[in-house]
Design a protein around this motif. Sequence first.
Motif, PDB file in Angstrom:
ATOM      1  N   ARG A 113       0.850  -1.198   0.000  1.00  0.00           N
ATOM      2  CA  ARG A 113       0.000   0.000   0.000  1.00  0.00           C
ATOM      3  C   ARG A 113       0.884   1.247   0.000  1.00  0.00           C
ATOM      4  O   ARG A 113       1.895   1.302   0.714  1.00  0.00           O
ATOM      5  N   VAL A 114       0.512   2.220  -0.796  1.00  0.00           N
ATOM      6  CA  VAL A 114       1.206   3.509  -0.819  1.00  0.00           C
ATOM      7  C   VAL A 114       0.157   4.606  -0.712  1.00  0.00           C
ATOM      8  O   VAL A 114      -0.773   4.660  -1.525  1.00  0.00           O
ATOM      9  N   GLU A 115       0.301   5.453   0.289  1.00  0.00           N
ATOM     10  CA  GLU A 115      -0.625   6.574   0.497  1.00  0.00           C
ATOM     11  C   GLU A 115       0.083   7.888   0.190  1.00  0.00           C
ATOM     12  O   GLU A 115       1.205   8.120   0.659  1.00  0.00           O
ATOM     13  N   LEU A 116      -0.580   8.731  -0.568  1.00  0.00           N
ATOM     14  CA  LEU A 116      -0.025  10.020  -0.961  1.00  0.00           C
ATOM     15  C   LEU A 116      -0.858  11.152  -0.375  1.00  0.00           C
ATOM     16  O   LEU A 116      -2.084  11.129  -0.466  1.00  0.00           O
ATOM     17  N   ARG A 117      -0.180  12.112   0.210  1.00  0.00           N
ATOM     18  CA  ARG A 117      -0.842  13.316   0.732  1.00  0.00           C
ATOM     19  C   ARG A 117      -0.015  14.533   0.348  1.00  0.00           C
ATOM     20  O   ARG A 117       1.195  14.440   0.145  1.00  0.00           O
ATOM     21  N   LEU A 118      -0.670  15.665   0.278  1.00  0.00           N
ATOM     22  CA  LEU A 118       0.012  16.938   0.047  1.00  0.00           C
ATOM     23  C   LEU A 118      -0.501  17.926   1.077  1.00  0.00           C
ATOM     24  O   LEU A 118      -1.715  18.130   1.193  1.00  0.00           O
ATOM     25  N   VAL A 119       0.417  18.525   1.832  1.00  0.00           N
ATOM     26  CA  VAL A 119       0.027  19.536   2.813  1.00  0.00           C
ATOM     27  C   VAL A 119       0.667  20.869   2.444  1.00  0.00           C
ATOM     28  O   VAL A 119       1.732  20.911   1.814  1.00  0.00           O
ATOM     29  N   ASP A 120       0.005  21.938   2.827  1.00  0.00           N
ATOM     30  CA  ASP A 120       0.480  23.289   2.545  1.00  0.00           C
ATOM     31  C   ASP A 120       0.832  23.948   3.875  1.00  0.00           C
ATOM     32  O   ASP A 120      -0.045  24.173   4.709  1.00  0.00           O
ATOM     33  N   ILE A 121       2.117  24.248   4.064  1.00  0.00           N
ATOM     34  CA  ILE A 121       2.592  24.787   5.335  1.00  0.00           C
ATOM     35  C   ILE A 121       3.035  26.237   5.131  1.00  0.00           C
ATOM     36  O   ILE A 121       4.003  26.492   4.408  1.00  0.00           O
ATOM     37  N   PRO A 122       2.364  27.191   5.737  1.00  0.00           N
ATOM     38  CA  PRO A 122       2.806  28.587   5.607  1.00  0.00           C
ATOM     39  C   PRO A 122       4.090  28.818   6.394  1.00  0.00           C
ATOM     40  O   PRO A 122       4.322  28.186   7.421  1.00  0.00           O
ATOM     41  N   PRO A 123       4.972  29.701   5.917  1.00  0.00           N
ATOM     42  CA  PRO A 123       6.201  30.012   6.646  1.00  0.00           C
ATOM     43  C   PRO A 123       5.893  30.587   8.027  1.00  0.00           C
ATOM     44  O   PRO A 123       4.902  31.293   8.216  1.00  0.00           O
ATOM     45  N   GLN A 138      10.098  24.427  10.739  1.00  0.00           N
ATOM     46  CA  GLN A 138       8.960  24.485   9.841  1.00  0.00           C
ATOM     47  C   GLN A 138       7.925  23.404  10.137  1.00  0.00           C
ATOM     48  O   GLN A 138       6.743  23.606   9.890  1.00  0.00           O
ATOM     49  N   LEU A 139       8.345  22.266  10.674  1.00  0.00           N
ATOM     50  CA  LEU A 139       7.421  21.146  10.835  1.00  0.00           C
ATOM     51  C   LEU A 139       6.845  21.019  12.241  1.00  0.00           C
ATOM     52  O   LEU A 139       6.082  20.081  12.513  1.00  0.00           O
ATOM     53  N   ASP A 140       7.167  21.939  13.147  1.00  0.00           N
ATOM     54  CA  ASP A 140       6.761  21.800  14.549  1.00  0.00           C
ATOM     55  C   ASP A 140       5.271  21.531  14.715  1.00  0.00           C
ATOM     56  O   ASP A 140       4.865  20.713  15.536  1.00  0.00           O
ATOM     57  N   GLY A 141       4.445  22.205  13.931  1.00  0.00           N
ATOM     58  CA  GLY A 141       3.004  22.072  14.094  1.00  0.00           C
ATOM     59  C   GLY A 141       2.415  20.808  13.512  1.00  0.00           C
ATOM     60  O   GLY A 141       1.239  20.504  13.745  1.00  0.00           O
ATOM     61  N   LEU A 142       3.218  20.058  12.751  1.00  0.00           N
ATOM     62  CA  LEU A 142       2.705  18.863  12.080  1.00  0.00           C
ATOM     63  C   LEU A 142       3.363  17.575  12.560  1.00  0.00           C
ATOM     64  O   LEU A 142       3.057  16.497  12.051  1.00  0.00           O
ATOM     65  N   THR A 143       4.254  17.659  13.530  1.00  0.00           N
ATOM     66  CA  THR A 143       4.948  16.477  14.019  1.00  0.00           C
ATOM     67  C   THR A 143       4.873  16.410  15.545  1.00  0.00           C
ATOM     68  O   THR A 143       4.722  17.428  16.220  1.00  0.00           O
ATOM     69  N   THR A 144       4.987  15.203  16.047  1.00  0.00           N
ATOM     70  CA  THR A 144       5.084  15.014  17.500  1.00  0.00           C
ATOM     71  C   THR A 144       6.535  14.948  17.936  1.00  0.00           C
ATOM     72  O   THR A 144       6.833  14.986  19.130  1.00  0.00           O
ATOM     73  N   SER A 145       7.444  14.826  16.978  1.00  0.00           N
ATOM     74  CA  SER A 145       8.878  14.870  17.263  1.00  0.00           C
ATOM     75  C   SER A 145       9.376  16.285  17.003  1.00  0.00           C
ATOM     76  O   SER A 145       8.886  16.975  16.109  1.00  0.00           O
ATOM     77  N   HIS A 146      10.339  16.727  17.773  1.00  0.00           N
ATOM     78  CA  HIS A 146      10.903  18.069  17.599  1.00  0.00           C
ATOM     79  C   HIS A 146      12.416  17.993  17.702  1.00  0.00           C
ATOM     80  O   HIS A 146      12.962  17.122  18.385  1.00  0.00           O
ATOM     81  N   LEU A 147      13.083  18.898  16.999  1.00  0.00           N
ATOM     82  CA  LEU A 147      14.537  18.919  17.024  1.00  0.00           C
ATOM     83  C   LEU A 147      15.028  19.153  18.452  1.00  0.00           C
ATOM     84  O   LEU A 147      14.642  20.115  19.106  1.00  0.00           O
ATOM     85  N   ARG A 148      15.870  18.268  18.906  1.00  0.00           N
ATOM     86  CA  ARG A 148      16.458  18.402  20.245  1.00  0.00           C
ATOM     87  C   ARG A 148      17.742  19.202  20.151  1.00  0.00           C
ATOM     88  O   ARG A 148      18.620  18.896  19.348  1.00  0.00           O
ATOM     89  N   ILE A 149      17.835  20.262  20.954  1.00  0.00           N
ATOM     90  CA  ILE A 149      18.989  21.152  20.925  1.00  0.00           C
ATOM     91  C   ILE A 149      19.650  21.159  22.295  1.00  0.00           C
ATOM     92  O   ILE A 149      18.987  21.362  23.316  1.00  0.00           O
ATOM     93  N   GLU A 150      20.949  20.917  22.322  1.00  0.00           N
ATOM     94  CA  GLU A 150      21.728  20.971  23.554  1.00  0.00           C
ATOM     95  C   GLU A 150      22.993  21.773  23.314  1.00  0.00           C
ATOM     96  O   GLU A 150      23.791  21.425  22.446  1.00  0.00           O
TER      97      GLU A 150
END
Length: 374
Positions: A6-16, A323-335
Motif C-alpha cells: 500500500r502507498v498513500e499520498l498526501r500533500l500539505v500546505d505549510i505557511p512560513p 517548519q514542521l513543529d506544528g505537524l509532528t510530534t517529534s521536535h529537534l532536540r537542541i543541547e
Amino acid sequence: MTRIERVELRLVDIPPKVRRTDAIQSFVSQETPIVAITDSDGAVGVGYSYTIGAGGSSIMRLLGDHLAPRLIGRDPERVEAIWRELEFAIHATTIGAISALALAAIDTALWDLRCKKRGLPLWIVAGGAADRRPLYTTEGGWLHIEASALVEDALAARERGFAGSKIKIGRPHVAEDHARLAAVRSALGDSYEIMTDANQGFTLDEASRRAGRFAELDLAWIEEPLPADDLDGHVRLSQSTSTPIAVGESLYSIRHFREYMAKGACNIVQVDVARIGGITPWLKVAHAAEAFDMPVCPHFLMELHVSLACAVPNGKYVEFIPQLDGLTTSHLRIENGCAVAPTTPGIGVDWDFDAVKTKRIAEADKIIVEGGMR
C-alpha cells in the motif's frame, strides 16, 4: 520476503513561520508531499519532500501516475534497486527538481521503513559518525531585515549556543550588504561565524566585487553566489577569493556535485536530501565530498538533515529553520547549540496525522494498492 502492499499520498500546505525573503524570491508557502509505504508485515514508513511556493501538484501527479504504482509488490529492503528503477522509469524528465522531489519522498519513506524494522535511528543505520552537530540559524537573517534586527537575532542565537548566523545578501548596492554584515561582525566579535547566501542572485563580476569587499569580515562562506548551472563561473570565483564558496541546494544529480568538486568550483557542499532525490543519493554525495576533504552543511530540512549530518564524518553544520513543529510530534532536540540526533527508530520525523489533515490539500490524496488506486 516482505512486499509493499500500500502507498498513500498526501500533500500539505505549510505557511512560513516568519516572512522569508532573499535576493530572488519570497517564500509564500511550503507544499509538502508525504508518502506512506506499508509492507506485508503491516510496518509503515513515511517520507516527504517540499517545494517553495509552487510545484506540489506536479510532484503529486508524478508520484501517483508513474512512481507509486511501481512500488506495489516490491521488496522494500531493495532501496538502491528501487531508486534506480524509478529514476530510469522517468528518465525523460530527469535531471531536475520535480523528479528529484518526487523520488525523495519515496526514498525517505523506504529508509524510514528500513530503520523502523531494524529498531534503529537513521543516523546509526546510515553510518553513525556522531550523535550531534553544531547549529547555525537562518531564520533571523532574511534580506528585508535591517541591521539592528540582524544583530539582535545573532546575539540571541549565540546565547543559545549556536555557532553562527546566516545573513541573506543581494541588496541593490554592495555597500548595503556590507553594512548589514559589518554590524553583526562588530557586535558579535571575530569568533562568531557569519554565513551569507546570495541565492544565485549575482553575475560573476558582481559576485567577485562583493567577495572582495566582504573579505575583511572573515565570512564562513558565500552561498550560491551565481546561477547553479554556471560551473565555469564558480570555478573562476573560487579561484579569485579566499572566502569559501558553498553550493548544493540547487544541484539535482550526484554527477553535478562531482563536477563542482573535481573542478574546484566550491569549498562547501550543501546537498539537500529532497532536491538530490532522497537519502540514497545524499549519502553518495556526502561520501564523495569526504574524498575531496570538503565539509557537508545540508540545506534546510533540519528535522531530517540532523540525522544525515550525524551519519557521515564530514557533516559540519545543521541549518536551523523550524517548519514542521506544528505537524509532528517529534521536535529537534537542541543541547548547547547543537542539534542532537534522534534516538527513536526511523528517520526521526514522527507526523501528527490529525494536524496534517488540517493543512492537507484533499484533492491530492491518493491510495495505491495492488490492482489499482483509490
